[in-house]
Scaffold this active site. Structure first.
Site, PDB file in Angstrom:
ATOM      1  CB  SER A  99      -0.946   0.014   1.197  1.00 16.70           C
ATOM      2  OG  SER A  99      -1.983  -0.925   1.034  1.00 16.70           O
ATOM      3  CE  LYS A 102      -4.595   1.449  -1.033  1.00 12.22           C
ATOM      4  NZ  LYS A 102      -4.016   0.259  -0.402  1.00 12.22           N
ATOM      5  CB  SER A 164      -4.373   1.579   3.568  1.00  8.15           C
ATOM      6  OG  SER A 164      -3.569   1.184   2.495  1.00  8.15           O
ATOM      7  CE  LYS A 266      -1.627   4.034   2.546  1.00 10.34           C
ATOM      8  NZ  LYS A 266      -1.515   2.951   3.574  1.00 10.34           N
TER       9      LYS A 266
END
Length: 425
Positions: A99, A102, A164, A266
């Site tokens: 993730s 992202k 997420s 993140k």
């Protein structure tokens, strides 16, 4: 603009006070500029000598920077302002980013918002595909949206950034490009345009795919781009929780609220990628970005994030420049009852610099002048800029210390105009 008086010895604070000032308009007094240049040379010589002595003493004592070795399989630590790399480990090896990719998903959105091609109020529909691949049935990170729900883009953005959410990421991708695959191609195209030569994207989520790969270095570069180009959107990464319907979820970043200065970015996890994190923290004007990946557990990820950040910040020492309310310099006022107004700080001005950076640092004050009377008290009119080898590493706002009333005397204003022409602002 006037210079702070004198060096007052070789104290670091006074050396900084004596640094040059700079105005961004076309009227600059030759005599004033000459004096400022002389002062700058004196200060820089003193600064170099001062820290050369320190460096020599350290060398004689045999001091060496503390060694660091990350437990992460892939890692990199960089300075956000300059891009300088402080530590790296297999930083150019392609890896599954999970993730963490992202960040790229959101950058595509941020760029379109900035261009006016999208609005946070635009409505996106959650398809059955988005629900099945990224919603509750998927068992992956989700906002628990239902098929057919129509959700504002701003809400979907926060779901992706904070928790997420894969269903939100797919809904965004389909809404922008028609299919997630088309959006992934757009992500790769944008990566190339931004100078990321190795990263390739197969989806908007980071879910396992052999064609979805990034490097730790390019993740750090991407985070730096996000922070420097989209500071307002970057603030979303420090949001601690997100609620949709009955589902309240919390940001998985292990540093938020627990590590001083941490404000993003993140996390990532899949069974293929293991645990990873793109982290950023700012202290005393210094921002570091770290990427760690390939860790065995959430706990190891959290511990390693703290270790690499702690090590990074220990490479610098805090320089205290000005206390709140202290006068930094003065600005010229046109048409006022007084010709000059003090410029002060509202907060303490301090910055972290390495010894090498201090030997190559300078500072100036930027403002567009002269200021036009009347001048209100507490008005932000200038910035104190700290530079290392010509690159800006920090800026601090400066404010007028008091109000300056306009001079009702026409002849006084005329005299001001003549002085400005001759001597500059």
């Amino acid at each position: 603009m006037r210079m702070i008086d004198g060096l007052q010895g070789l104290s670091l604070k006074r050396m900084w006070q004596a640094f040059r000032v700079h105005r961004c308009d076309k009227h600059r007094g030759l005599a004033a500029r000459s004096g400022l240049r002389m002062m700058l040379v004196r200060v820089l010589m003193a600064l170099v000598l001062s820290f050369s002595v320190t460096a020599t003493a350290d060398a004689q004592e045999g001091k060496k920077p503390p060694a660091f070795e990350s437990r992460a399989k892939y890692a990199i630590l960089i300075d956000s302002r300059s891009g300088k790399v402080f530590y790296e480990k297999d930083a150019d090896a392609l890896m599954p980013p999970a993730s963490m990719s992202k960040i790229m998903t959101m950058l595509v959105v941020f760029e379109k918002l900035k261009k006016g091609e999208l609005s946070e109020n635009d409505i996106f529909e959650v398809s059955v595909n988005a629900w099945r691949k990224g919603g509750a049935p998927s068992g992956s990170s989700t906002m628990f949206a239902k098929p057919g729900e129509r959700i504002p883009l701003g809400t979907l953005m926060r779901a992706v950034i904070v928790v997420s959410a894969n269903d939100a990421a797919i809904a965004i991708a389909e809404g922008i490009s028609g299919t997630e695959e088309a959006f992934a191609r757009l992500m790769t195209q944008r990566a190339r345009a931004l100078g990321l030569k190795r990263s390739t994207f197969a989806n908007a989520t980071g879910l396992p795919d052999p064609n979805h790969r990034m490097t730790a270095r390019e993740l750090a570069q991407l985070a730096r781009y996000l922070i420097e180009v989209f500071p307002d959107y970057y603030k979303l990464y420090s949001i601690r929780e997100f609620t949709w319907g009955k589902h309240k979820q919390y940001n998985r970043n292990p540093l938020l609220g627990k590590y001083p200065g941490a404000d993003g970015v993140k996390t990532g996890y899949t069974s293929e990628a293991s645990y990873g994190l793109v982290a950023s923290a700012e202290r005393d004007g210094r921002r570091l970005i770290a990427v760690i990946a390939g860790l065995k557990s959430k706990r190891e990820r959290a511990e390693e994030a703290r270790r690499i950040m702690d090590w990074g910040f220990r490479q610098f020492r805090t320089v205290h420049l000005y206390q709140p309310g202290e006068v930094v310099t003065q600005a010229r006022v046109w048409g006022g009852k007084e010709d000059w107004v003090d410029l002060v700080t509202h907060d303490e001005v301090k910055i972290r610099l390495s010894d090498a950076e201090r030997r190559n640092a300078d500072a100036d004050v930027i403002y567009r002048g002269p200021l036009m009377a009347p001048v209100a008290a507490g008005r932000e009119v200038a910035k104190l800029r700290i530079r290392v080898e010509g690159k800006t590493v920090a800026t601090f706002p400066l404010y007028t210390a008091r109000a300056i009333e306009a001079d009702p005397d026409m002849w006084g204003r005329a005299a001001d105009t003549i002085k400005t022409w001759i001597f500059g602002g």
